[in-house]
Design a protein around this motif. Structure first.
Motif, PDB file in Angstrom:
ATOM      1  N   MET A 137      48.260  31.435  42.351  1.00 37.55           N
ATOM      2  CA  MET A 137      47.384  32.514  42.829  1.00 37.55           C
ATOM      3  C   MET A 137      48.174  33.533  43.632  1.00 37.55           C
ATOM      4  SD  MET A 137      44.295  33.671  42.821  1.00 37.55           S
ATOM      5  CE  MET A 137      43.176  32.339  42.429  1.00 37.55           C
ATOM      6  N   TRP A 138      47.927  34.804  43.308  1.00 34.39           N
ATOM      7  CA  TRP A 138      48.553  35.932  43.985  1.00 34.39           C
ATOM      8  C   TRP A 138      47.439  36.837  44.501  1.00 34.39           C
ATOM      9  CZ3 TRP A 138      53.846  36.147  44.498  1.00 34.39           C
ATOM     10  CH2 TRP A 138      54.554  35.169  43.782  1.00 34.39           C
ATOM     11  N   VAL A 139      47.503  37.209  45.798  1.00 33.56           N
ATOM     12  CA  VAL A 139      46.384  37.895  46.442  1.00 33.56           C
ATOM     13  C   VAL A 139      46.903  39.054  47.293  1.00 33.56           C
ATOM     14  CG1 VAL A 139      44.411  37.557  48.003  1.00 33.56           C
ATOM     15  CG2 VAL A 139      45.170  35.679  46.547  1.00 33.56           C
ATOM     16  N   THR A 140      46.164  40.182  47.274  1.00 29.77           N
ATOM     17  CA  THR A 140      46.496  41.292  48.182  1.00 29.77           C
ATOM     18  C   THR A 140      46.176  40.853  49.611  1.00 29.77           C
ATOM     19  OG1 THR A 140      44.309  42.279  47.847  1.00 29.77           O
ATOM     20  CG2 THR A 140      46.118  43.123  46.479  1.00 29.77           C
ATOM     21  N   ASP A 141      46.791  41.511  50.590  1.00 25.85           N
ATOM     22  CA  ASP A 141      46.593  41.113  51.991  1.00 25.85           C
ATOM     23  C   ASP A 141      45.127  41.174  52.418  1.00 25.85           C
ATOM     24  OD1 ASP A 141      49.272  40.534  52.354  1.00 25.85           O
ATOM     25  OD2 ASP A 141      49.758  42.525  53.149  1.00 25.85           O
ATOM     26  N   ARG A 188      41.172  41.506  48.355  1.00 25.41           N
ATOM     27  CA  ARG A 188      40.332  42.187  47.364  1.00 25.41           C
ATOM     28  C   ARG A 188      40.757  41.906  45.922  1.00 25.41           C
ATOM     29  NH1 ARG A 188      37.529  45.751  44.937  1.00 25.41           N
ATOM     30  NH2 ARG A 188      38.243  47.711  44.091  1.00 25.41           N
ATOM     31  N   VAL A 189      42.046  41.859  45.651  1.00 21.50           N
ATOM     32  CA  VAL A 189      42.556  41.617  44.293  1.00 21.50           C
ATOM     33  C   VAL A 189      43.246  40.260  44.269  1.00 21.50           C
ATOM     34  CG1 VAL A 189      44.099  42.449  42.477  1.00 21.50           C
ATOM     35  CG2 VAL A 189      42.846  44.097  43.896  1.00 21.50           C
ATOM     36  N   ARG A 190      42.858  39.464  43.290  1.00 21.26           N
ATOM     37  CA  ARG A 190      43.408  38.106  43.157  1.00 21.26           C
ATOM     38  C   ARG A 190      43.816  37.865  41.705  1.00 21.26           C
ATOM     39  NH1 ARG A 190      38.909  38.661  45.575  1.00 21.26           N
ATOM     40  NH2 ARG A 190      37.548  37.704  44.035  1.00 21.26           N
ATOM     41  N   HIS A 191      45.093  37.584  41.506  1.00 15.77           N
ATOM     42  CA  HIS A 191      45.616  37.249  40.172  1.00 15.77           C
ATOM     43  C   HIS A 191      45.896  35.757  40.144  1.00 15.77           C
ATOM     44  CE1 HIS A 191      47.593  41.343  39.006  1.00 15.77           C
ATOM     45  NE2 HIS A 191      46.364  41.480  39.418  1.00 15.77           N
ATOM     46  N   GLU A 192      45.327  35.082  39.173  1.00 16.61           N
ATOM     47  CA  GLU A 192      45.703  33.690  38.960  1.00 16.61           C
ATOM     48  C   GLU A 192      46.534  33.633  37.689  1.00 16.61           C
ATOM     49  OE1 GLU A 192      43.990  29.155  38.830  1.00 16.61           O
ATOM     50  OE2 GLU A 192      42.562  30.802  38.670  1.00 16.61           O
ATOM     51  N   LEU A 193      47.805  33.309  37.846  1.00 15.78           N
ATOM     52  CA  LEU A 193      48.709  33.163  36.698  1.00 15.78           C
ATOM     53  C   LEU A 193      48.663  31.702  36.276  1.00 15.78           C
ATOM     54  CD1 LEU A 193      51.769  35.281  37.918  1.00 15.78           C
ATOM     55  CD2 LEU A 193      49.759  36.021  36.604  1.00 15.78           C
ATOM     56  N   LEU A 194      48.148  31.474  35.103  1.00 15.26           N
ATOM     57  CA  LEU A 194      47.954  30.110  34.597  1.00 15.26           C
ATOM     58  C   LEU A 194      49.198  29.635  33.848  1.00 15.26           C
ATOM     59  CD1 LEU A 194      44.333  30.792  33.346  1.00 15.26           C
ATOM     60  CD2 LEU A 194      44.998  29.588  35.432  1.00 15.26           C
ATOM     61  N   ASP A 225      43.897  35.449  35.046  1.00  9.09           N
ATOM     62  CA  ASP A 225      42.513  35.772  35.370  1.00  9.09           C
ATOM     63  C   ASP A 225      42.560  36.561  36.678  1.00  9.09           C
ATOM     64  OD1 ASP A 225      39.796  35.716  36.237  1.00  9.09           O
ATOM     65  OD2 ASP A 225      39.470  33.917  35.045  1.00  9.09           O
ATOM     66  N   GLU A 226      42.078  37.797  36.637  1.00 14.32           N
ATOM     67  CA  GLU A 226      42.119  38.653  37.819  1.00 14.32           C
ATOM     68  C   GLU A 226      40.711  38.892  38.341  1.00 14.32           C
ATOM     69  OE1 GLU A 226      42.989  43.289  38.868  1.00 14.32           O
ATOM     70  OE2 GLU A 226      44.435  42.282  37.567  1.00 14.32           O
ATOM     71  N   ALA A 227      40.546  38.688  39.638  1.00 15.91           N
ATOM     72  CA  ALA A 227      39.272  38.977  40.306  1.00 15.91           C
ATOM     73  C   ALA A 227      39.470  40.218  41.170  1.00 15.91           C
ATOM     74  CB  ALA A 227      38.851  37.794  41.164  1.00 15.91           C
ATOM     75  N   ARG A 228      38.420  41.034  41.254  1.00  8.95           N
ATOM     76  CA  ARG A 228      38.438  42.242  42.098  1.00  8.95           C
ATOM     77  C   ARG A 228      37.194  42.244  42.962  1.00  8.95           C
ATOM     78  NH1 ARG A 228      42.085  47.021  40.806  1.00  8.95           N
ATOM     79  NH2 ARG A 228      43.614  45.999  39.508  1.00  8.95           N
ATOM     80  N   GLY A 274      50.945  49.542  42.233  1.00 13.86           N
ATOM     81  CA  GLY A 274      50.847  50.128  43.565  1.00 13.86           C
ATOM     82  C   GLY A 274      50.331  49.163  44.628  1.00 13.86           C
ATOM     83  N   MET A 275      50.124  47.931  44.259  1.00 15.87           N
ATOM     84  CA  MET A 275      49.633  46.917  45.199  1.00 15.87           C
ATOM     85  C   MET A 275      50.736  45.912  45.498  1.00 15.87           C
ATOM     86  SD  MET A 275      45.928  46.018  43.513  1.00 15.87           S
ATOM     87  CE  MET A 275      46.566  45.830  41.858  1.00 15.87           C
ATOM     88  N   VAL A 276      50.580  45.240  46.633  1.00 18.07           N
ATOM     89  CA  VAL A 276      51.457  44.132  46.989  1.00 18.07           C
ATOM     90  C   VAL A 276      50.593  42.885  47.025  1.00 18.07           C
ATOM     91  CG1 VAL A 276      52.952  43.146  48.764  1.00 18.07           C
ATOM     92  CG2 VAL A 276      52.975  45.627  48.345  1.00 18.07           C
ATOM     93  N   LEU A 277      50.951  41.919  46.191  1.00 18.99           N
ATOM     94  CA  LEU A 277      50.238  40.635  46.174  1.00 18.99           C
ATOM     95  C   LEU A 277      51.174  39.556  46.670  1.00 18.99           C
ATOM     96  CD1 LEU A 277      49.343  42.330  43.347  1.00 18.99           C
ATOM     97  CD2 LEU A 277      47.704  40.468  43.376  1.00 18.99           C
TER      98      LEU A 277
END
Length: 123
Positions: free
Chosen positions: A53-57, A60-66, A72-75, A117-120
């Motif tokens: 799981m990768w998440v912005t500080d 708000r944005v969450r990437h799950e790299l399977l 699967d990205e949640a916003r 443009g985001m940092v996760l």
């Protein structure tokens, strides 16, 4: 003996048997090839050190790299806002969303991903 081999029934039986054997062999080769490709892909993903799981500080944005090469990205409150496949080469990641959208990013270290443009950060 000659009459047996000239029999249309025996000729048909022989032809069907040979075609069945060839088809079975060809089908088995295709299955073996597909299994080998899947295994190679799975091995590559299992070796991917960025799975997780990768998440912005702000969360708000969450990437799950399977591990199977999917993400699967949640916003915000929208779970699974984007889904698709990804591929990591070195420290670079390419995304292909199921809708056809593409994106990329770079892992600047083992715990930081720059993407769009985001940092996760790794969770």
């Amino acid at each position: 003996m000659r009459k047996i081999f000239k029999s249309p029934v025996l000729q048909l039986f022989t032809a069907v048997t040979l075609v069945g054997a060839a088809t079975s062999s060809s089908a088995t080769d295709g299955v073996n090839r597909r299994d080998q490709q899947q295994q190679t892909s799975e091995n590559r993903m299992q070796q991917n050190r960025y799975v997780g799981m990768w998440v912005t500080d702000d969360g708000r944005v969450r990437h799950e790299l399977l591990p199977n090469g999917r993400y699967d990205e949640a916003r915000g409150s929208r779970e699974s806002a984007y889904r698709g496949r990804y591929d990591v080469t070195g420290n670079h990641i390419e995304y292909w969303d199921d809708t056809g959208f593409t994106a990329d990013g770079d892992f600047v270290d083992g715990n930081t991903l720059h993407h769009g443009g985001m940092v996760l950060r790794r969770k």
